[in-house]
Scaffold this motif. Structure first.
Motif, PDB file in Angstrom:
ATOM      1  N   THR A 101      -7.560  49.110  32.610  1.00 11.40           N
ATOM      2  CA  THR A 101      -7.217  49.214  30.928  1.00 11.40           C
ATOM      3  C   THR A 101      -8.284  49.894  30.630  1.00 11.40           C
ATOM      4  OG1 THR A 101      -5.919  47.281  31.440  1.00 11.40           O
ATOM      5  CG2 THR A 101      -6.378  47.710  29.176  1.00 11.40           C
ATOM      6  N   VAL A 102      -8.077  50.744  29.549  1.00  7.91           N
ATOM      7  CA  VAL A 102      -9.127  51.353  28.646  1.00  7.91           C
ATOM      8  C   VAL A 102      -8.765  50.866  27.181  1.00  7.91           C
ATOM      9  CG1 VAL A 102      -9.999  53.693  27.700  1.00  7.91           C
ATOM     10  CG2 VAL A 102      -9.294  53.245  30.301  1.00  7.91           C
ATOM     11  N   VAL A 135     -13.968  52.547  24.181  1.00  6.73           N
ATOM     12  CA  VAL A 135     -15.074  51.726  23.694  1.00  6.73           C
ATOM     13  C   VAL A 135     -15.302  50.758  24.768  1.00  6.73           C
ATOM     14  CG1 VAL A 135     -14.657  51.960  21.515  1.00  6.73           C
ATOM     15  CG2 VAL A 135     -13.705  50.119  22.551  1.00  6.73           C
ATOM     16  N   LEU A 136     -14.273  50.553  25.926  1.00  7.10           N
ATOM     17  CA  LEU A 136     -14.470  49.568  26.935  1.00  7.10           C
ATOM     18  C   LEU A 136     -13.733  49.922  27.986  1.00  7.10           C
ATOM     19  CD1 LEU A 136     -15.500  46.112  26.926  1.00  7.10           C
ATOM     20  CD2 LEU A 136     -13.494  46.290  27.983  1.00  7.10           C
ATOM     21  N   VAL A 137     -13.857  49.794  29.323  1.00  5.48           N
ATOM     22  CA  VAL A 137     -12.970  49.984  30.591  1.00  5.48           C
ATOM     23  C   VAL A 137     -12.992  48.767  31.152  1.00  5.48           C
ATOM     24  CG1 VAL A 137     -12.373  51.272  32.343  1.00  5.48           C
ATOM     25  CG2 VAL A 137     -13.201  52.570  30.428  1.00  5.48           C
ATOM     26  N   VAL A 138     -11.583  48.280  31.673  1.00  2.00           N
ATOM     27  CA  VAL A 138     -11.637  47.103  32.599  1.00  2.00           C
ATOM     28  C   VAL A 138     -10.969  47.649  33.880  1.00  2.00           C
ATOM     29  CG1 VAL A 138     -10.366  45.018  32.842  1.00  2.00           C
ATOM     30  CG2 VAL A 138     -11.617  45.549  30.781  1.00  2.00           C
ATOM     31  N   GLY A 184     -19.339  51.003  25.522  1.00  2.00           N
ATOM     32  CA  GLY A 184     -19.893  51.816  24.657  1.00  2.00           C
ATOM     33  C   GLY A 184     -19.831  53.231  24.902  1.00  2.00           C
ATOM     34  N   PRO A 185     -21.096  54.062  24.978  1.00  2.00           N
ATOM     35  CA  PRO A 185     -20.930  55.394  25.313  1.00  2.00           C
ATOM     36  C   PRO A 185     -20.524  55.856  26.627  1.00  2.00           C
ATOM     37  CG  PRO A 185     -22.929  54.696  24.201  1.00  2.00           C
ATOM     38  CD  PRO A 185     -22.258  53.626  24.412  1.00  2.00           C
ATOM     39  N   GLY A 186     -20.789  54.907  27.741  1.00  2.00           N
ATOM     40  CA  GLY A 186     -20.392  55.094  28.860  1.00  2.00           C
ATOM     41  C   GLY A 186     -18.977  54.873  29.238  1.00  2.00           C
ATOM     42  N   ALA A 187     -18.129  54.355  28.140  1.00  2.00           N
ATOM     43  CA  ALA A 187     -16.698  54.129  28.516  1.00  2.00           C
ATOM     44  C   ALA A 187     -15.881  55.341  28.689  1.00  2.00           C
ATOM     45  CB  ALA A 187     -16.316  53.210  27.272  1.00  2.00           C
ATOM     46  N   ARG A 243     -20.338  37.466  27.062  1.00  2.00           N
ATOM     47  CA  ARG A 243     -20.487  38.849  26.460  1.00  2.00           C
ATOM     48  C   ARG A 243     -19.846  39.768  27.491  1.00  2.00           C
ATOM     49  NH1 ARG A 243     -25.493  41.697  28.464  1.00  2.00           N
ATOM     50  NH2 ARG A 243     -26.235  40.528  30.426  1.00  2.00           N
ATOM     51  N   LEU A 244     -19.711  41.116  26.972  1.00  2.00           N
ATOM     52  CA  LEU A 244     -18.941  42.114  27.526  1.00  2.00           C
ATOM     53  C   LEU A 244     -20.098  43.190  27.805  1.00  2.00           C
ATOM     54  CD1 LEU A 244     -16.168  42.746  25.001  1.00  2.00           C
ATOM     55  CD2 LEU A 244     -16.429  41.311  27.060  1.00  2.00           C
ATOM     56  N   ALA A 245     -20.384  42.986  29.366  1.00  2.00           N
ATOM     57  CA  ALA A 245     -21.250  44.180  30.143  1.00  2.00           C
ATOM     58  C   ALA A 245     -20.695  44.272  31.293  1.00  2.00           C
ATOM     59  CB  ALA A 245     -22.512  43.522  30.091  1.00  2.00           C
TER      60      ALA A 245
END
Length: 542
Positions: free
Chosen positions: A4-5, A28-31, A40-43, A502-504
């Motif tokens: 999921t993006v 902004v986030l990938v699961v 963040g930027p790496g998403a 947290r989201l990491a």
């Protein structure tokens, strides 16, 4: 489960931090596989590597770590949805009418059970069985008070249980009586309530599973992904196992099995066996690593254990559920089995005893990472505040209670008196002392919704009522502290701070999609914050 993006919104990686959110029209986030892959930027790069991923357009909203509830009673909350709806009644007549309507609509029900009523609707919270007789004179009626330490029964229920003027006062309970010695209609604390429980037919497994399904779905709708069920009886453990097998759990739940002061020695092996059954199931949303102790009752019924007499009842210091020696022995035994200890403590004497017990357990069993919990910590003697941090005790408080409402004015403060009234819900003092805060709701005692509770912790008054004065304003805490208590704090309580809160990358994908950043919202507007979606282990549950 496909990746999921999440795109077109803001990402708050940690709600206890003031760091600016990452905002982008792109990812902004990938699961993937239930875990956060990139933020963040790496998403953007991670999303490009997954062209078949499901896309979630945040529409300018904010993605945050999902919330937790460190103390709740989910089966009871779900069961309330299956019985007479009395929570909203504003007077005794409203309760009686709701029960009468439900009874008429359910003639097949031998017993009528519901919850939960407002104890302030009768003087001193004392309700008469004859009032309920007007609604249903022939069938037993049993209603829980909002505190779940008291039940109100009609005359038919009292007769079924054999409770009359000759019934002795039970151990660990109270039966308020009329002048002639006959029971009034309310039973206080487990020792008295058990007299009714012994004759009432048990809830069916199907009812219990449905209650759990309703309760966990309600939590998911609030952006909550984990809850501590703080009162699990054997029938509840069986229902949770069945619910897990039926995919009826919408969130993560840890079960705290209740230690009985009169039977705890015989509970040790069954509790460990129940924990093993849950672990053997291997369900990712269910654990049973905790044991719950009710150290005392509540202030409002004069059953909280106090160091000194109640102000309006000379000679009465409450109703402790355990002797110190028995509580130390029981806590030490369950700790030796590897359980986390979760102690309900309301009065200042109960909180002091709970802290003393944790000291004794460590002396007996040696040091380890225990994270013992005191739930409520309602009235704290100032001398005991620094002991939480010193002993590594998690302070699990219910911020919604930290305001001057009808219960506070009509019951709590008159019972405590002016000095102890200022020792209530010492959020700021505990935080400043270095204690670990993990917030909860005690649902269905009060709402499971973290939004008005968070606002109350910041304002020390009901949100949306700026005309009201802040109650004990020196105990206010900042919004970052509050949100940390609902995310990182509850993850710490759950021994999951290395994977939730947290989201990491590598963390569990427990997420909530809000319409705005709660850190910067007007506290009075927090209850109106909208929750558009909730994901638990990467699966959308709301």
């Amino acid at each position: 489960m496909p990746a999921t993006v999440f795109r077109n919104g803001s990402l708050v990686a940690e709600l206890g931090s003031a760091a600016a959110p990452f905002a982008s029209a792109g990812p902004v986030l990938v699961v993937a596989d239930g875990k956060v892959v990139a933020t963040g930027p790496g998403a953007a790069e991670a999303a490009a590597a997954r062209p078949d991923a499901e896309l979630v357009d945040l529409a300018g909203g904010t993605l945050v770590p999902a919330f937790g509830d460190g103390h709740a009673h989910l089966p009871q909350g779900g069961l309330e949805k299956l019985g007479p709806a009395i929570r909203g009644a504003r007077d005794v007549a409203g309760i009686v009418a709701a029960v009468a309507d439900w009874a008429a609509a359910h003639p097949e029900q031998e017993w009528i059970r519901g919850g939960s009523y407002d104890a302030t609707l009768a003087p001193d919270g004392l309700f008469d069985a004859r009032w309920l007789d007007e609604a249903c004179p022939e069938r037993p009626v049993v209603l829980h008070s909002w505190d779940y330490h008291t039940v109100w029964a009609n005359s038919a229920a009292l007769r079924r249980a054999g409770i009359d003027a000759s019934t002795p006062e039970p151990a660990l309970g109270r039966i308020p009586r009329r002048a002639d010695g006959s029971p009034l209609g309310v039973l206080q604390e487990p020792g008295a309530v058990a007299l009714l429980d012994a004759v009432a037919p048990p809830r069916s497994l199907a009812e219990r599973v449905e209650a759990i399904r309703l309760a966990t779905a309600a939590y998911a709708a609030l952006g909550i992904a984990w809850a501590q069920d703080a009162w699990a009886e054997p029938a509840d453990v069986a229902a949770y196992l069945a619910a897990a097998g039926q995919d009826a759990l919408a969130i993560r739940v840890d079960l705290a099995q209740r230690a009985d002061p009169a039977a705890w020695r015989s509970q040790r092996q069954p509790f460990a066996a129940a924990r093993d059954r849950v672990q053997a199931l291997g369900h990712p949303l269910l654990t049973a690593r905790t044991v719950k102790f009710f150290v005392d009752g509540i202030v409002e019924s004069h059953t909280a254990s106090m160091l000194d007499d109640y102000s309006d009842r000379p000679g009465d210091r409450g109703l402790p559920n355990w002797s110190e020696a028995e509580l130390v022995a029981a806590a030490t035994a369950f700790d030796a089995l590897g359980f986390q200890l979760h102690l309900h403590a309301i009065g200042d004497a109960a909180n002091r005893l709970a802290l003393d017990v944790f000291e004794a357990v460590e002396r007996a069993n040696g040091p380890r990472d225990r994270r013992p919990v005191i739930a409520h910590a309602h009235v704290l003697h100032p001398d005991d505040v620094p002991r939480f941090a010193a002993l590594g005790v998690v302070a699990n408080l219910q911020p919604l209670w930290a305001r001057n409402d009808d219960v506070m004015r009509e019951l709590t403060v008159p019972h405590l008196g002016p000095v102890r009234a200022e020792w209530q819900y010492s959020l700021r003092s505990l935080r400043d002392s270095g204690a670990r805060l993990a917030f909860g709701s005690d649902w269905p005692v009060t709402s499971a919704d973290w939004r008005p509770a968070a606002a109350t912790a910041v304002l020390r008054r009901a949100p949306g009522h700026p005309e009201d004065a802040a109650w004990l304003p020196e105990q206010r805490v900042g919004i970052l502290d509050v949100l940390d208590g609902y995310t990182h704090g509850t993850a710490w309580q759950a021994f999951a701070e290395d994977r939730r809160g947290r989201l990491a990358p590598g963390f569990d994908a427990d997420l909530a999609w809000l319409d705005a950043d709660p850190r910067t919202a007007d506290p009075d507007a927090l209850p109106a914050l909208r929750i558009h979606g909730t994901w638990v282990a990467g699966r959308r549950r709301h």
